[in-house]
Motif scaffolding. Structure first.
Motif, short mmCIF file in Angstrom:
data_model
loop_
_atom_site.label_atom_id
_atom_site.label_comp_id
_atom_site.label_asym_id
_atom_site.label_seq_id
_atom_site.Cartn_x
_atom_site.Cartn_y
_atom_site.Cartn_z
N THR A 151 0.64 -1.27 -0.11
CA THR A 151 -0.02 -0.12 -0.08
C THR A 151 0.91 1.35 -0.09
O THR A 151 0.64 2.31 -0.76
CB THR A 151 -1.02 -0.01 1.07
N GLU A 152 1.92 1.40 0.97
CA GLU A 152 2.93 2.44 0.93
C GLU A 152 3.76 2.57 -0.23
O GLU A 152 3.83 3.60 -0.77
CB GLU A 152 3.61 2.41 2.11
N ALA A 153 3.91 1.57 -0.87
CA ALA A 153 4.88 1.49 -1.92
C ALA A 153 4.15 2.12 -3.31
O ALA A 153 4.89 2.65 -4.24
CB ALA A 153 5.30 -0.06 -2.38
N GLN A 154 2.89 2.08 -3.27
CA GLN A 154 2.12 2.60 -4.53
C GLN A 154 2.15 4.23 -4.46
O GLN A 154 1.74 4.75 -5.34
CB GLN A 154 0.51 2.04 -4.21
N LYS A 155 2.37 4.74 -3.11
CA LYS A 155 2.42 6.07 -3.09
C LYS A 155 3.86 6.80 -3.02
O LYS A 155 4.09 7.90 -3.27
CB LYS A 155 1.66 6.63 -1.81
N ALA A 156 4.80 5.82 -3.08
CA ALA A 156 6.32 6.16 -2.69
C ALA A 156 6.93 6.55 -4.12
O ALA A 156 6.62 6.16 -5.30
CB ALA A 156 7.01 4.78 -2.28
N GLU A 157 7.64 7.81 -3.91
CA GLU A 157 8.32 8.32 -5.07
C GLU A 157 9.68 7.86 -4.88
O GLU A 157 10.56 7.79 -5.90
CB GLU A 157 8.48 9.72 -5.00
N VAL A 158 10.22 7.64 -3.77
CA VAL A 158 11.45 7.00 -3.35
C VAL A 158 11.18 5.72 -2.45
O VAL A 158 10.48 5.75 -1.42
CB VAL A 158 12.37 8.05 -2.62
N LEU A 159 11.99 4.67 -2.55
CA LEU A 159 11.92 3.57 -1.56
C LEU A 159 13.06 3.35 -1.22
O LEU A 159 14.41 3.06 -1.98
CB LEU A 159 11.35 2.60 -2.36
N ILE A 160 13.25 3.15 0.29
CA ILE A 160 14.76 3.18 0.65
C ILE A 160 14.76 1.77 1.51
O ILE A 160 14.04 1.61 2.31
CB ILE A 160 15.22 4.15 1.85
N VAL A 161 15.50 0.91 1.17
CA VAL A 161 15.58 -0.42 1.73
C VAL A 161 16.97 -1.09 2.20
O VAL A 161 18.04 -0.40 1.60
CB VAL A 161 14.95 -1.54 0.65
N ARG A 162 17.07 -2.11 2.89
CA ARG A 162 18.23 -2.83 3.04
C ARG A 162 18.10 -3.98 2.34
O ARG A 162 17.87 -4.23 1.29
CB ARG A 162 18.48 -2.96 4.51
N ASN A 163 18.76 -5.07 2.84
CA ASN A 163 18.91 -6.44 2.03
C ASN A 163 17.47 -7.40 2.47
O ASN A 163 17.35 -8.30 1.50
CB ASN A 163 20.07 -7.14 2.77
N ARG A 164 16.66 -7.09 3.08
CA ARG A 164 15.50 -8.11 3.52
C ARG A 164 14.35 -7.72 2.61
O ARG A 164 13.79 -8.47 2.23
CB ARG A 164 15.11 -8.02 4.97
N THR A 165 14.12 -6.57 2.26
CA THR A 165 13.30 -6.06 1.25
C THR A 165 13.25 -6.40 0.05
O THR A 165 14.25 -6.03 -0.74
CB THR A 165 12.82 -4.39 1.55
N GLN A 166 12.51 -7.23 -0.52
CA GLN A 166 12.60 -7.79 -1.93
C GLN A 166 11.92 -7.24 -2.85
O GLN A 166 10.80 -7.18 -3.07
CB GLN A 166 11.88 -9.32 -1.99
N VAL A 167 12.81 -6.12 -3.73
CA VAL A 167 12.03 -5.28 -4.57
C VAL A 167 12.08 -6.12 -5.72
O VAL A 167 12.76 -5.85 -6.90
CB VAL A 167 12.80 -4.14 -4.77
N ARG A 168 10.85 -6.90 -6.21
CA ARG A 168 10.44 -7.59 -7.24
C ARG A 168 9.08 -8.13 -7.17
O ARG A 168 8.55 -7.67 -6.12
CB ARG A 168 11.35 -8.79 -7.30
N ASN A 169 8.47 -8.83 -8.12
CA ASN A 169 7.19 -9.29 -8.17
C ASN A 169 6.32 -8.21 -7.67
O ASN A 169 6.25 -7.14 -8.14
CB ASN A 169 7.26 -10.53 -7.35
N ALA A 170 5.48 -8.45 -6.83
CA ALA A 170 4.38 -7.69 -6.32
C ALA A 170 4.73 -6.27 -5.76
O ALA A 170 4.23 -5.34 -6.18
CB ALA A 170 3.49 -8.34 -5.02
N LEU A 171 5.84 -6.27 -5.11
CA LEU A 171 6.26 -5.14 -4.68
C LEU A 171 6.84 -4.10 -5.78
O LEU A 171 6.54 -2.98 -5.75
CB LEU A 171 7.52 -5.02 -3.69
N LEU A 172 7.60 -4.60 -6.78
CA LEU A 172 8.04 -3.63 -7.84
C LEU A 172 6.67 -3.30 -8.58
O LEU A 172 6.72 -2.22 -9.14
CB LEU A 172 8.77 -4.73 -8.76
N ALA A 173 5.73 -4.35 -8.77
CA ALA A 173 4.60 -3.86 -9.40
C ALA A 173 3.82 -2.67 -8.92
O ALA A 173 3.32 -1.92 -9.49
CB ALA A 173 3.75 -5.22 -9.65
N ALA A 174 3.82 -2.54 -7.66
CA ALA A 174 3.46 -1.67 -6.72
C ALA A 174 4.02 -0.30 -7.13
O ALA A 174 3.27 0.74 -6.71
CB ALA A 174 2.98 -1.99 -5.29
N LEU A 175 5.10 -0.12 -7.44
CA LEU A 175 5.80 1.18 -7.55
C LEU A 175 5.66 1.71 -8.65
O LEU A 175 6.40 2.05 -9.63
CB LEU A 175 7.49 0.39 -7.61
N GLY A 176 4.18 2.39 -8.54
CA GLY A 176 4.02 3.08 -9.81
C GLY A 176 4.48 4.37 -9.97
O GLY A 176 4.56 5.14 -11.12
#
Length: 308
Positions: A39-64
């Motif tokens: 939900t929060e990723a859909q509104k994000a213009e910047v996403l900051i992560v470490r190694n546990r957040t998997q920026v792929r599949n559903a999360l990547l798709a949410a980064l509109g």
């Protein structure tokens, strides 16, 4: 003003630096709440992560709306980089910011495992005196360190090892034998097979890609010098842990330090329990107070410049 979502821990002063100019959501527990993260990723213009957040599949798709993914670290195996590029998202790692922390971990592990004298606290406190058993440890000076992956971390580790009187050889599949870095550092360029067979200590500093997955399997571990030490601070899936445990128990390996695992947290593994000359740590070689400061402020600065 951009919306910045930070999903894992970051130095709070660096968070404040971002919040002074932008709308920031900082929640180090967000990584463990996937529905809310999406939900929060859909509104994000910047996403900051470490190694546990998997920026792929559903999360990547949410980064509109996302323009930048900042990585509080170096490895990018948790990020679908090509997928980000296809969506016009810039991926920014903290290259070099935690090199000192990792290098110190490698050198400390090297000295502990070669010397072998730092496991006797409980025995000595209990009235035992294993002086004979622990009196044949090995000195670090004069030993050969083999560095696999000669980027910023590998180079920092090499310099520290040279300062202790170690000889250093390195292999990097992306570097030519005549690359200037070998001359600048005084490190011998080696083939992988030569390094594995000659080094007293082998330390891994490579990303997890197809060519490194399973790199240190049972055959490569068997090809190491008898009594050698293996250190992995890069990524899981590169080293076959059951093969490491077997080589430690047989005495072929003189020691191993493993900071990264195929699955994290590491599930209970009886093959690793009570294994001799084995140091395990929970993916913290690059995480110190100082390294977290450097990583956090580097990413904050780079994100702010990217948004300017």
């Amino acid at each position: 003003m951009a919306r910045i979502v930070i999903t894992e821990f970051m130095d709070e002063r660096a968070v404040a630096q971002l919040a002074a100019a932008h709308d920031v959501l900082y929640d180090p527990l967000l990584v463990d709440d996937m529905p809310r993260l999406i939900t929060e990723a859909q509104k994000a213009e910047v996403l900051i992560v470490r190694n546990r957040t998997q920026v792929r599949n559903a999360l990547l798709a949410a980064l509109g709306k996302c323009r930048v993914v900042g990585r509080l670290g170096v490895g990018l195996d948790n990020i679908d980089v090509s997928g980000c590029e296809a969506k016009g998202i810039e991926v920014i790692p903290a290259t070099g910011a935690n090199a000192l922390s990792v290098a110190e971990y490698v050198i400390a592990s090297t000295m502990m495992l070669l010397r072998g004298a730092f496991t006797a606290t409980e025995a000595v406190a209990g009235g035992q005196w294993p002086r004979t058993a622990l009196g044949n440890g090995r000195e670090t000076a004069g030993k050969t360190l083999g560095v696999i992956g000669f980027g910023s971390i590998g180079q920092m580790t090499a310099r520290m090892a040279q300062g202790l009187g170690m000889k250093v050889m390195a292999f990097d599949a992306l570097l030519r034998a005549d690359a200037e870095v070998f001359k600048q550092t005084g490190v011998a360029c080696s083939s992988l097979d030569k390094l594995i067979s000659e080094a007293d200590v082998v330390t891994l500093h490579v990303p997890l890609v197809d060519s490194t997955r399973g790199l240190f399997n049972a055959a490569r571990i068997a090809a190491m010098k008898k009594g050698a030490v293996l250190i992995n601070t890069s990524r899981g899936h590169i080293v076959d842990l059951p093969a490491v445990a077997a080589a430690l128990r047989s005495g072929h390996l003189g020691g191993a330090a493993i900071d990264v695992f195929d699955a994290e947290p590491l599930p209970a593994d009886t093959s690793l329990q009570n294994c001799p000359n084995l140091l395990l740590s929970p993916h913290i070689s690059g995480v110190t107070f100082e390294a977290n400061e450097r990583v956090s402020f580097m990413i904050a600065d780079k994100v702010l410049r990217s948004l300017a």
